[in-house]
Scaffold this active site. Structure first.
Site, PDB file in Angstrom:
ATOM      1  N   LEU A 160       0.828  -1.207   0.000  1.00  0.00           N
ATOM      2  CA  LEU A 160       0.000   0.000   0.000  1.00  0.00           C
ATOM      3  C   LEU A 160       0.860   1.252   0.000  1.00  0.00           C
ATOM      4  CD1 LEU A 160      -2.767   1.319   0.063  1.00  0.00           C
ATOM      5  CD2 LEU A 160      -2.738   1.121   2.559  1.00  0.00           C
TER       6      LEU A 160
ATOM      7  N   ASN B 218       1.486   5.003  18.298  1.00  0.00           N
ATOM      8  CA  ASN B 218       2.290   5.769  17.347  1.00  0.00           C
ATOM      9  C   ASN B 218       1.588   5.883  15.999  1.00  0.00           C
ATOM     10  OD1 ASN B 218       4.530   7.212  16.352  1.00  0.00           O
ATOM     11  ND2 ASN B 218       5.419   5.360  15.488  1.00  0.00           N
TER      12      ASN B 218
ATOM     13  N   GLY C   8      16.835  17.946  11.792  1.00  0.00           N
ATOM     14  CA  GLY C   8      17.857  16.898  11.822  1.00  0.00           C
ATOM     15  C   GLY C   8      18.097  16.200  10.515  1.00  0.00           C
TER      16      GLY C   8
ATOM     17  N   GLU D 298      21.730  13.187   8.539  1.00  0.00           N
ATOM     18  CA  GLU D 298      21.368  11.821   8.915  1.00  0.00           C
ATOM     19  C   GLU D 298      21.304  10.865   7.736  1.00  0.00           C
ATOM     20  OE1 GLU D 298      17.913  11.813  11.441  1.00  0.00           O
ATOM     21  OE2 GLU D 298      18.639  13.483  12.644  1.00  0.00           O
TER      22      GLU D 298
ATOM     23  N   ARG E 161       3.519   6.459   5.419  1.00  0.00           N
ATOM     24  CA  ARG E 161       4.656   6.448   6.334  1.00  0.00           C
ATOM     25  C   ARG E 161       4.590   5.194   7.205  1.00  0.00           C
ATOM     26  NH1 ARG E 161       9.786   7.024   7.932  1.00  0.00           N
ATOM     27  NH2 ARG E 161      10.021   7.828  10.041  1.00  0.00           N
ATOM     28  N   CYS E 162       5.600   4.335   7.057  1.00  0.00           N
ATOM     29  CA  CYS E 162       5.686   3.104   7.833  1.00  0.00           C
ATOM     30  C   CYS E 162       6.963   3.123   8.664  1.00  0.00           C
ATOM     31  CB  CYS E 162       5.690   1.876   6.922  1.00  0.00           C
ATOM     32  SG  CYS E 162       4.211   1.731   5.901  1.00  0.00           S
TER      33      CYS E 162
ATOM     34  N   GLU F  84       3.147  10.908  23.764  1.00  0.00           N
ATOM     35  CA  GLU F  84       2.509   9.690  23.275  1.00  0.00           C
ATOM     36  C   GLU F  84       2.423   8.603  24.343  1.00  0.00           C
ATOM     37  OE1 GLU F  84       4.250   6.323  20.417  1.00  0.00           O
ATOM     38  OE2 GLU F  84       4.044   8.288  19.495  1.00  0.00           O
TER      39      GLU F  84
ATOM     40  N   CYS G 260       6.996  15.825  18.512  1.00  0.00           N
ATOM     41  CA  CYS G 260       6.071  15.771  17.386  1.00  0.00           C
ATOM     42  C   CYS G 260       4.662  16.139  17.820  1.00  0.00           C
ATOM     43  CB  CYS G 260       6.092  14.382  16.756  1.00  0.00           C
ATOM     44  SG  CYS G 260       7.600  14.060  15.810  1.00  0.00           S
TER      45      CYS G 260
ATOM     46  N   HIS H 203       4.947  17.236   6.524  1.00  0.00           N
ATOM     47  CA  HIS H 203       4.142  16.080   6.142  1.00  0.00           C
ATOM     48  C   HIS H 203       3.293  16.364   4.907  1.00  0.00           C
ATOM     49  CE1 HIS H 203       5.011  15.485  10.465  1.00  0.00           C
ATOM     50  NE2 HIS H 203       5.192  14.245  10.069  1.00  0.00           N
TER      51      HIS H 203
END
Length: 768
Positions: free
Chosen positions: A18, A126, A445, A497, A528-529, A618, A656, A707
């Site tokens: 997906l 998450n 970052g 990074e 996003r995985c 979270e 976040c 995003h």
């Protein structure tokens, strides 16, 4: 006979089909029909994987997010996209990410980019959902097309379908009243408008010959004030005249004072998360009406450890005798939060692999439990013996317990978490050393993970590229990031990074006590995985992890270079964590390991160190009464990590999407010199926390929503920063994106950062 069912299945596919299909479509490389066909293919495969269940979920598949799907089913679209009359899927993606596919943009004036819907964490997971938006004028109009498509597909495949919907109270609770002339004073005022649409949806399911509907109300495991509790009674009394049976699903926590309420609602069954609320199962069995089903979530839907099947049967068997056919079995929650199939993990350490269960293996466990309850343990003797052996092996493994780590924990004292002096004194020393302008600019970052980076990493992992060749490739990418930042005129640089596959996995790979899957992906949002590392044992750091890369980057420039680390709370919350000791103990172990890295960076001459705690909020328990204990050890862990440095070393942290109002005092207690947060999607609303709290240190409210592919204008950034300056003194403000830039392309990043730097210069000139 015990009935087996599932609350939801991972939608991304075992090989992330997906994800790749979405990204091809968004780039204009595939058609809308091809994407829809992929969705149908994945649904068919996943229903086949669940074919042995008595009831399988339908409607749990989403191209981006199940809450956004519910908004579209209810006809609740933001006003900014309601004028579009093209394909609904493209409008769906505009709400999700600000725009749809390349090539679809010419269909309406709005299509060049609109404000994406706000995104935040789904309870304490998450996973991110798109926040429903409400105004005083919000109206609801039922759209059953999504359910119709999936029900027809399931029926054609012979699936005994159980549609899954988000309940009306949880839907309102998840949403946000938007500012403006139509500001809504109370979300519950929308309930009378919403209920007719929900009743019509249930009537539709009746027409479609559906027997059971799963209606998710996880908000019942939170602390609800009297108005919200009363709303449950009002809403569900409105469902009394219906032609389908309702399974009220709760998960992620205990019902506590809401148990009586949940058991008294006029539904046909109640699902309880027995991983988090085992003691409430017996109470619910007593309180539910004699005709009601009790669904027990006996298998952990959020972690990857094997279930102790024998121990689980010990407490389920008396319940099965008591309830008979009224007992249903399921995972504790949707399996959305775990990877698809452990059978794909050929490279995973065999011993650790024997301790694990992914989504398909959890369904196998469910089958064993049901067989044992329906036909006796003798029918599954082999399966139970193998499970018992794996449980015992993990419990007794010397790889899990490290006496040296436990001794280091015993030596922790409060002084390790304190800076030498208070922020005001540190700030003076840091300003003299760093010599930064007003409104200093930086990024969070990461820079784009290009095809070249991914290719080099793949070649290195396969052995086609040796260590020296890989290091050269990464240094080339680091140099590119540094040169681009210098050309942009950023004030505090990052190394980009390039060498990091993931902000948690990268560190876990270098820490003892971690293991890694190859295909253990779970969805974070949209395409996003993430692949959470597996924290199976005591944690220690054998050697420095980032110093060589950061030192190289600093050697390329005279500007300050940030050392980039992931904090202990985030590493913990974004890992699959061992369940044989308190999470706080594992977090302290991580803190000691990352502290060693911070001190090594300082010794190497790095004067700015960012320790990301993206997932701090979270991890908050869902009930406010339990927050204090979590925040105590979470803040202590951060301070233990960060506060061994000298006053001159500037400590940054990043968080976040989070609502900060309720934990702002704890964030201040972290005592980071600079905190950067995500605020652009909320139009700086998240800074409301600072209206009543005098935050003492520096802050960088994000001004570039990374995003979304949309590029913020200089004027928009200036406006956002002016809003921030109304709450926080300008001399303590930084200018930065919302988050790291690894998922974006250089063609988007460079113009966005150009506008950001120009905005900072405008702000400086106006401040003179």
């Amino acid at each position: 006979m015990v009935t087996t069912h599932n609350l939801g299945f991972p939608r991304i596919g075992a090989q992330r089909e997906l994800k790749f299909g979405l990204e091809r479509y968004w780039k204009g490389e595939s058609s809308r029909d091809e994407l829809k066909a992929l969705g149908a293919q994945l649904r068919a495969r996943h229903w086949n994987d669940q074919r042995e269940l008595d009831l399988a979920p339908v409607g749990d598949f989403a191209f981006y997010d199940q809450v956004l799907d519910m908004s579209f089913a209810l006809g609740n679209l933001p006003a900014r996209v309601q004028g579009f009359h093209g394909d609904k899927l493209d409008n769906y993606f505009r709400v999700a990410r600000g725009r749809s596919a390349q090539g679809a943009e010419e269909h309406a004036a709005c299509c060049g980019g609109v404000a994406a819907g706000e995104m935040t964490k789904w309870f304490d997971t998450n996973y991110h959902y798109i926040v429903p938006e409400f105004t005083a004028e919000t109206a609801f109009n039922l759209d059953t097309s999504g359910f119709l498509e999936q029900l027809r597909e399931a029926r054609a495949q012979g699936v005994k379908a159980k549609p899954v919907i988000i309940g009306p109270i949880t839907y309102l609770w998840l949403g946000k009243a938007k500012d403006g002339p139509g500001k809504l004073a109370d979300k519950l005022a929308l309930l009378p408008r919403l209920m007719p649409v929900y009743r019509a949806l249930l009537d539709y399911f009746k027409v479609m010959d559906v027997e059971w509907v799963q209606i998710d109300e996880p908000v019942l495991v939170t602390e609800l004030d009297p108005a919200w509790r009363a709303a449950f009674v009002t809403a569900y009394q409105g469902f009394e005249e219906r032609g389908v049976k309702l399974l009220l699903a709760t998960y992620f926590g205990q019902l506590k004072e809401n148990l009586e309420l949940a058991c008294s609602l006029p539904v046909d069954g109640l699902h309880i998360d027995a991983i988090n609320a085992r003691e409430e199962v017996a109470l619910a069995a007593q309180k539910l009406p004699a005709h009601s089903v009790l669904s027990v979530g006996a298998i952990n839907g959020r972690n990857i450890w094997k279930t102790d099947l024998n121990a689980t049967l010990d407490w389920l068997e008396p319940l099965a005798q008591q309830l008979g056919d009224r007992l249903w079995l399921a995972p504790s929650c949707s399996l959305l939060h775990v990877p698809v199939d452990l059978a794909s993990e050929a490279r995973l350490d065999a011993e650790i692999r024997s301790w694990l269960a992914f989504a398909l293996q959890k369904l196998d466990e469910l089958k064993v439990l049901a067989t044992a309850l329906n036909a006796g343990r003798d029918r599954v003797t082999h399966e139970l013996a193998a499970n018992a052996a794996a449980i015992a092996a993990r419990r007794n493994s010397p790889r899990v317990n490290n006496p040296a780590v436990k001794a280091a924990l015993a030596r922790i004292d409060a002084n390790l978490g304190n800076r030498q002096h208070a922020y005001a004194e540190r700030a003076t020393k840091q300003a003299a050393l760093l010599k930064l302008p007003a409104y200093p600019t930086t990024t969070i970052g990461s820079f784009p993970q290009t095809a070249e980076i991914r290719h080099a990493r793949s070649q290195f992992r396969s052995g086609a590229l040796d260590q020296s060749g890989y290091q050269d490739a990464m240094r080339k990418e680091i140099e590119r990031s540094v040169r681009e930042q210098e050309a942009l005129g950023l004030d505090v640089l990052v190394h980009g990074e390039a060498e990091r596959n993931d902000m948690v996995e990268y560190f876990g790979e270098q820490l003892d006590g971690y293991a890694f899957s190859q295909f253990g992906w779970v969805q974070s949002y949209g395409s996003r995985c993430v692949k959470p590392p597996i924290l199976f044992g005591d944690i220690s750091r054998p050697k420095a992890m980032t110093v060589e890369w950061i030192s190289y980057a600093q050697s390329l420039t005279n500007k300050p270079m940030k050392g980039m680390l992931t904090g202990p709370v985030t590493i913990l919350n974004w890992s699959f964590v061992r369940d044989d000791q308190p999470r706080s103990v594992s977090c302290y172990q991580l803190a000691l390991a990352i502290r060693e890295e911070v001190l090594d960076l300082e010794k190497a001459g790095v004067r700015v160190v960012q320790i990301d705690e993206a997932a701090l909020r979270e991890g908050l328990p869902l009930r406010r009464a339990q927050w204090g204990e979590y925040l105590r050890w979470a803040v202590e862990s951060f301070r233990l990590t960060a506060n061994g440095v000298r006053d001159e070393t500037q400590i940054h942290t990043h968080m976040c999407y989070s609502e900060f109002n309720d934990i702002i005092a704890s964030i201040a207690d972290m005592d980071a010199d600079v905190i950067t947060i995500e605020t652009s999607r909320s139009d700086m609303e998240l800074l409301d926390a600072f209206d009543d709290f005098n935050y003492p240190n520096e802050i960088g409210p994000g001004v570039y929503d990374i995003h979304s592919p949309n590029i913020p204008t200089q004027q928009h950034i200036v406006q956002l920063m002016r809003k921030a300056a109304e709450r926080i003194p300008a001399q303590r403000l930084w200018v930065n994106p919302d988050c790291g830039l690894k998922t974006r392309q250089w063609s988007e990043v460079l113009p966005a950062l150009t506008n950001m730097v120009a905005a900072a210069k405008t702000l400086r000139s106006q401040a003179r």
